[in-house]
Write a protein that holds these residues in place. Structure first.
Motif, short mmCIF file in Angstrom:
data_model
loop_
_atom_site.label_atom_id
_atom_site.label_comp_id
_atom_site.label_asym_id
_atom_site.label_seq_id
_atom_site.Cartn_x
_atom_site.Cartn_y
_atom_site.Cartn_z
N ALA A 48 0.83 -1.21 0.00
CA ALA A 48 0.00 0.00 0.00
C ALA A 48 0.87 1.26 0.00
CB ALA A 48 -0.93 0.00 1.21
N ILE A 49 1.86 1.30 0.84
CA ILE A 49 2.73 2.48 0.93
C ILE A 49 3.45 2.71 -0.40
CG2 ILE A 49 4.82 3.40 2.01
CD1 ILE A 49 3.79 1.99 4.63
N ILE A 50 4.04 1.66 -0.95
CA ILE A 50 4.75 1.79 -2.22
C ILE A 50 3.79 2.17 -3.35
CG2 ILE A 50 6.06 0.52 -3.96
CD1 ILE A 50 7.25 -1.10 -1.55
N GLY A 51 2.64 1.50 -3.38
CA GLY A 51 1.65 1.79 -4.41
C GLY A 51 1.09 3.19 -4.34
N PHE A 52 0.98 3.73 -3.14
CA PHE A 52 0.47 5.10 -2.99
C PHE A 52 1.54 6.14 -3.28
CE2 PHE A 52 -2.79 3.45 0.27
CZ PHE A 52 -3.66 3.09 -0.75
N LEU A 53 2.78 5.84 -2.99
CA LEU A 53 3.86 6.80 -3.25
C LEU A 53 4.13 6.98 -4.75
CD1 LEU A 53 6.49 6.09 -0.46
CD2 LEU A 53 5.10 8.14 -0.77
N THR A 54 4.02 5.90 -5.51
CA THR A 54 4.34 5.96 -6.94
C THR A 54 3.53 7.02 -7.69
OG1 THR A 54 4.94 3.63 -6.85
CG2 THR A 54 4.64 4.59 -9.02
N PRO A 55 2.18 7.05 -7.59
CA PRO A 55 1.45 8.09 -8.32
C PRO A 55 1.76 9.50 -7.82
CG PRO A 55 -0.06 6.40 -7.51
CD PRO A 55 1.29 6.11 -6.95
N ILE A 56 2.01 9.62 -6.54
CA ILE A 56 2.32 10.95 -5.99
C ILE A 56 3.66 11.44 -6.55
CG2 ILE A 56 2.93 12.20 -3.88
CD1 ILE A 56 0.84 10.38 -2.45
N LEU A 57 4.66 10.58 -6.54
CA LEU A 57 5.99 10.97 -7.03
C LEU A 57 6.01 11.20 -8.54
CD1 LEU A 57 8.21 8.60 -4.87
CD2 LEU A 57 7.82 11.05 -4.54
N LEU A 58 5.22 10.40 -9.29
CA LEU A 58 5.20 10.53 -10.75
C LEU A 58 4.13 11.50 -11.24
CD1 LEU A 58 5.73 6.81 -11.81
CD2 LEU A 58 7.43 8.64 -11.69
N VAL A 94 -6.74 7.50 -4.91
CA VAL A 94 -7.88 7.93 -4.09
C VAL A 94 -8.94 6.84 -4.05
CG1 VAL A 94 -9.74 9.63 -3.89
CG2 VAL A 94 -7.43 10.37 -4.49
N LEU A 95 -9.22 6.23 -5.17
CA LEU A 95 -10.20 5.14 -5.22
C LEU A 95 -9.74 3.97 -4.36
CD1 LEU A 95 -12.82 4.05 -6.47
CD2 LEU A 95 -11.43 3.16 -8.34
N ALA A 96 -8.48 3.61 -4.47
CA ALA A 96 -7.94 2.50 -3.67
C ALA A 96 -8.01 2.81 -2.18
CB ALA A 96 -6.51 2.20 -4.09
N LEU A 97 -7.71 4.05 -1.83
CA LEU A 97 -7.82 4.45 -0.41
C LEU A 97 -9.25 4.33 0.08
CD1 LEU A 97 -5.48 7.55 -0.02
CD2 LEU A 97 -5.46 5.47 1.36
N PHE A 98 -10.20 4.81 -0.73
CA PHE A 98 -11.60 4.74 -0.34
C PHE A 98 -12.05 3.29 -0.16
CE2 PHE A 98 -16.08 4.28 -1.47
CZ PHE A 98 -16.65 5.05 -0.46
N LEU A 99 -11.74 2.45 -1.14
CA LEU A 99 -12.17 1.05 -1.08
C LEU A 99 -11.44 0.30 0.04
CD1 LEU A 99 -12.33 0.18 -4.87
CD2 LEU A 99 -14.25 0.51 -3.31
N GLY A 100 -10.15 0.56 0.15
CA GLY A 100 -9.35 -0.15 1.14
C GLY A 100 -9.68 0.22 2.57
N GLU A 101 -10.07 1.45 2.78
CA GLU A 101 -10.32 1.92 4.15
C GLU A 101 -11.80 1.93 4.52
OE1 GLU A 101 -7.57 2.32 5.95
OE2 GLU A 101 -6.46 1.92 4.12
N SER A 102 -12.68 1.54 3.62
CA SER A 102 -14.12 1.62 3.88
C SER A 102 -14.57 0.74 5.04
CB SER A 102 -14.91 1.27 2.62
OG SER A 102 -14.60 -0.04 2.20
N SER A 103 -13.84 -0.31 5.32
CA SER A 103 -14.23 -1.20 6.42
C SER A 103 -13.50 -0.88 7.72
CB SER A 103 -13.95 -2.65 6.03
OG SER A 103 -12.58 -2.83 5.77
N LYS A 147 0.00 -0.25 -10.99
CA LYS A 147 -0.86 -1.34 -11.47
C LYS A 147 -0.52 -2.65 -10.77
CE LYS A 147 -1.47 0.49 -16.14
NZ LYS A 147 -1.35 0.21 -17.57
N ILE A 148 0.76 -2.91 -10.65
CA ILE A 148 1.22 -4.16 -10.02
C ILE A 148 0.81 -4.19 -8.54
CG2 ILE A 148 3.27 -5.47 -9.31
CD1 ILE A 148 4.55 -4.46 -11.99
N THR A 149 1.04 -3.09 -7.84
CA THR A 149 0.69 -3.07 -6.41
C THR A 149 -0.83 -3.13 -6.22
OG1 THR A 149 0.80 -0.65 -6.31
CG2 THR A 149 2.78 -1.87 -5.67
N PHE A 150 -1.57 -2.48 -7.10
CA PHE A 150 -3.03 -2.50 -7.02
C PHE A 150 -3.54 -3.93 -7.22
CE2 PHE A 150 -7.38 -1.28 -8.51
CZ PHE A 150 -7.72 -0.46 -7.44
N ALA A 151 -3.02 -4.61 -8.24
CA ALA A 151 -3.43 -6.00 -8.51
C ALA A 151 -3.02 -6.92 -7.36
CB ALA A 151 -2.82 -6.47 -9.82
#
Length: 159
Positions: A12-22, A30-39, A97-101
């Motif tokens: 999660a940390i690596i996957g979230f940093l990549t879009p921010i840095l690039l 944002v979508l992954a955060l919403f889905l991942g943290e909804s529970s 994509k890899i971290t999301f999958a």
């Protein structure tokens, strides 16, 4: 903590940093955060209830089942649907994509465990019903100690 949660949070940390840095693929972040943290809300409430020794109460059962169902729906139904779009998108970095999958597949493992827990909860409910023992909302019913499943020591885990 165990290796599965360390793997999950590391991804999660690596996957979230990549879009921010690039500067690409932030919508997926944002979508992954919403889905991942909804529970998380019911997960934390049930952890607090367990901390205050209220595991065998109706309020705990309510948040326990809410946690499992929200997690299963968000990560088992919605997340795979959006992961297909993320994987096909050219604007999302490959590493994201890899971290999301990987997170989706790891979620399937956790969902399998949750389904086993729900099956166990059903057996507990059947035992309570057959012995005429009900749960109280905010206190422990003294008759709970008569149930077989409360006498067994279970392995502590994050779920």
């Amino acid at each position: 903590w165990d290796w599965k949660l360390m793997w999950h949070h590391g991804l999660a940390i690596i996957g979230f940093l990549t879009p921010i840095l690039l500067g690409k693929g932030v919508f997926v972040l944002v979508l992954a955060l919403f889905l991942g943290e909804s529970s998380n809300f019911p997960m934390h409430v049930r952890a607090l209830l367990k901390f205050y020794y209220l595991k065998h109460t109706k309020i705990y059962e309510l948040f326990d089942i809410m946690y499992f169902l929200i997690y299963i729906f968000a990560r088992g139904v919605i997340s795979p649907y959006y992961s297909v779009f993320a994987l096909l998108s050219k604007s999302i970095p490959m590493f994201t994509k890899i971290t999301f999958a990987a997170q989706v597949f790891l979620s399937f493992y956790f969902i399998y465990q949750m389904l086993c827990f729900l099956k166990k909860k059903k057996k507990e409910y059947i035992e309570r019903r057959s012995k005429g023992i009900s749960l109280h909302w905010f206190s422990i019913n003294p008759k709970i100690s008569e149930l077989d499943y409360t006498k067994k020591k279970s392995k502590a885990n994050i779920f």
